[in-house]
Design a protein around this motif. Sequence first.
Motif, PDB file in Angstrom:
ATOM      1  N   LEU A   1       0.811  19.209   9.025  1.00  0.00           N
ATOM      2  CA  LEU A   1       1.775  17.994   9.583  1.00  0.00           C
ATOM      3  C   LEU A   1       1.519  17.194   8.085  1.00  0.00           C
ATOM      4  N   ARG A   2       2.646  16.452   7.863  1.00  0.00           N
ATOM      5  CA  ARG A   2       2.307  15.397   6.736  1.00  0.00           C
ATOM      6  C   ARG A   2       2.887  13.974   7.158  1.00  0.00           C
ATOM      7  N   LEU A   3       1.978  13.118   7.168  1.00  0.00           N
ATOM      8  CA  LEU A   3       2.256  11.948   7.510  1.00  0.00           C
ATOM      9  C   LEU A   3       2.519  10.950   6.427  1.00  0.00           C
ATOM     10  N   SER A   4       3.410  10.039   6.542  1.00  0.00           N
ATOM     11  CA  SER A   4       3.915   9.209   5.609  1.00  0.00           C
ATOM     12  C   SER A   4       3.576   7.541   5.920  1.00  0.00           C
ATOM     13  N   CYS A   5       3.418   6.871   5.007  1.00  0.00           N
ATOM     14  CA  CYS A   5       3.254   5.466   5.568  1.00  0.00           C
ATOM     15  C   CYS A   5       4.158   4.690   4.311  1.00  0.00           C
ATOM     16  N   ALA A   6       5.014   4.097   4.655  1.00  0.00           N
ATOM     17  CA  ALA A   6       5.903   3.240   3.831  1.00  0.00           C
ATOM     18  C   ALA A   6       5.664   1.747   3.912  1.00  0.00           C
ATOM     19  N   ALA A   7       5.366   1.278   2.467  1.00  0.00           N
ATOM     20  CA  ALA A   7       5.059  -0.125   2.557  1.00  0.00           C
ATOM     21  C   ALA A   7       6.002  -0.995   2.031  1.00  0.00           C
TER      22      ALA A   7
ATOM     23  N   THR B   1       4.035  -5.248  -4.709  1.00  0.00           N
ATOM     24  CA  THR B   1       2.740  -4.828  -5.367  1.00  0.00           C
ATOM     25  C   THR B   1       1.840  -3.740  -4.586  1.00  0.00           C
ATOM     26  N   PHE B   2       2.757  -2.650  -4.013  1.00  0.00           N
ATOM     27  CA  PHE B   2       2.242  -1.468  -3.452  1.00  0.00           C
ATOM     28  C   PHE B   2       1.222  -0.817  -4.516  1.00  0.00           C
ATOM     29  N   SER B   3       1.508  -0.798  -5.710  1.00  0.00           N
ATOM     30  CA  SER B   3       0.596  -0.125  -6.728  1.00  0.00           C
ATOM     31  C   SER B   3      -0.931  -0.818  -6.947  1.00  0.00           C
TER      32      SER B   3
ATOM     33  N   ASP C   1       2.948   7.580  -3.929  1.00  0.00           N
ATOM     34  CA  ASP C   1       4.113   7.624  -4.802  1.00  0.00           C
ATOM     35  C   ASP C   1       4.577   6.030  -5.098  1.00  0.00           C
ATOM     36  N   ASN C   2       4.105   5.527  -5.957  1.00  0.00           N
ATOM     37  CA  ASN C   2       4.322   3.990  -6.150  1.00  0.00           C
ATOM     38  C   ASN C   2       5.812   3.731  -6.237  1.00  0.00           C
ATOM     39  N   ALA C   3       6.490   4.699  -6.739  1.00  0.00           N
ATOM     40  CA  ALA C   3       7.831   4.385  -6.913  1.00  0.00           C
ATOM     41  C   ALA C   3       8.558   4.076  -5.730  1.00  0.00           C
ATOM     42  N   LYS C   4       8.076   4.672  -4.710  1.00  0.00           N
ATOM     43  CA  LYS C   4       8.485   5.095  -3.416  1.00  0.00           C
ATOM     44  C   LYS C   4       7.954   3.990  -2.462  1.00  0.00           C
ATOM     45  N   ASN C   5       6.643   3.376  -2.928  1.00  0.00           N
ATOM     46  CA  ASN C   5       5.800   2.406  -2.224  1.00  0.00           C
ATOM     47  C   ASN C   5       5.405   3.210  -0.758  1.00  0.00           C
TER      48      ASN C   5
END
Length: 124
Positions: A18-24, A28-30, A72-76
């Motif tokens: 499985l691949r989990l994702s976490c969107a922020a 200032t995510f980076s 992926d900082n571009a996608k937060n």
Amino acid sequence: QVQLVESGGGLVQAGGSLRLSCAASGRTFSSYHMGWFRQAPGKEREFVAGISRTGNTYYADDVKGRFTISRDNAKNTVYLQMNSLKPEDTAVYYCAADRRNYNVGRELYAYDYWGQGTQVTVSS
């Protein structure tokens, strides 16, 4: 303030992936260390993996070699790729963000923001 939303959980057979994702939210995510934790029924929440602002990664011993954290900082977004899953990986998985500390922490108190969690169930 950062809002974190996890996705990607589900039911999988032992040995699967499985691949989990976490969107922020926010700009200032980076600047945050990010972590994944999990909590199984009747157990305390525990550290799974962490990734620093600069991309250094850290793992709990029982997931090392099976799980991979990335960002992926571009996608937060921060990800947790989970391979060779075992029934004992069954838990609610949470992502967390740390804006304060110099090093990536493995303790709950090191993190300032938490998502609501996503359920991962591994059947035998």
